[in-house]
Design an enzyme around this catalytic site. Structure first.
Site, mmCIF file in Angstrom:
data_model
loop_
_atom_site.group_PDB
_atom_site.id
_atom_site.type_symbol
_atom_site.label_atom_id
_atom_site.label_comp_id
_atom_site.label_asym_id
_atom_site.label_seq_id
_atom_site.Cartn_x
_atom_site.Cartn_y
_atom_site.Cartn_z
ATOM 1 C CB CYS A 49 -5.174 -0.653 2.328
ATOM 2 S SG CYS A 49 -3.966 -1.100 3.593
ATOM 3 C CB CYS A 64 -9.582 -4.105 -11.573
ATOM 4 S SG CYS A 64 -9.240 -2.916 -12.858
ATOM 5 C CB CYS A 115 -0.496 2.252 5.633
ATOM 6 S SG CYS A 115 -1.225 0.701 5.057
ATOM 7 C CB CYS A 164 -4.396 2.912 5.759
ATOM 8 S SG CYS A 164 -4.192 2.730 3.965
ATOM 9 C CB CYS A 218 -0.899 -0.019 1.234
ATOM 10 S SG CYS A 218 -1.926 1.458 1.411
#
Length: 119
Positions: A84, A108, A41, A87, A38
């Site tokens: 995510c 996607c 984060c 976060c 991510c």
């Protein structure tokens, strides 16, 4: 929790649930071995062995790292958004039944939502 500083375009996609232009992202046609994390984060989200070429214009994965990605109904009422799990940063959307891989699922994902750690 401290997050990475994001550019305005990254904020638009990750925090405001925007979308990058198709075929514009760095990871669309990128197939090195490693882990996609991510951008906000640094949580590990996807492994390179789960990435596949879908020709949809965005990076596609048929599996996520366990408990790293949360699936939520999209505000459009038709799709399932993926974020995510750590976060809440917007990653993209998930589609099933398209037949691209044996797992028959496609995450996607916006390249701009990811960073890559080489194996």
């Amino acid at each position: 929790m401290k997050f990475n500083e994001l550019s305005e375009q990254e904020k638009y996609v990750i925090e405001q649930k925007g979308t990058e232009y198709p075929n514009s992202g760095i990871y669309n046609d990128f197939y090195e071995k490693g882990t996609y994390i991510c951008k906000k984060c640094n949580t590990p989200l996807y492994r390179s062995q789960d990435k596949f070429k879908s020709s949809c214009g965005w990076p596609s994965f048929d599996d996520e790292i366990k408990d790293a990605v949360k699936k939520v109904p999209d505000i459009d009422g038709r799709r399932t958004e993926i974020v995510c799990a750590n976060c809440g940063g917007h990653l993209g959307h998930i589609f099933d039944g398209e037949g691209f891989t044996q797992k028959n699922i496609r995450h996607c994902v916006n390249s701009i939502s990811l960073n890559f750690e080489k194996e």
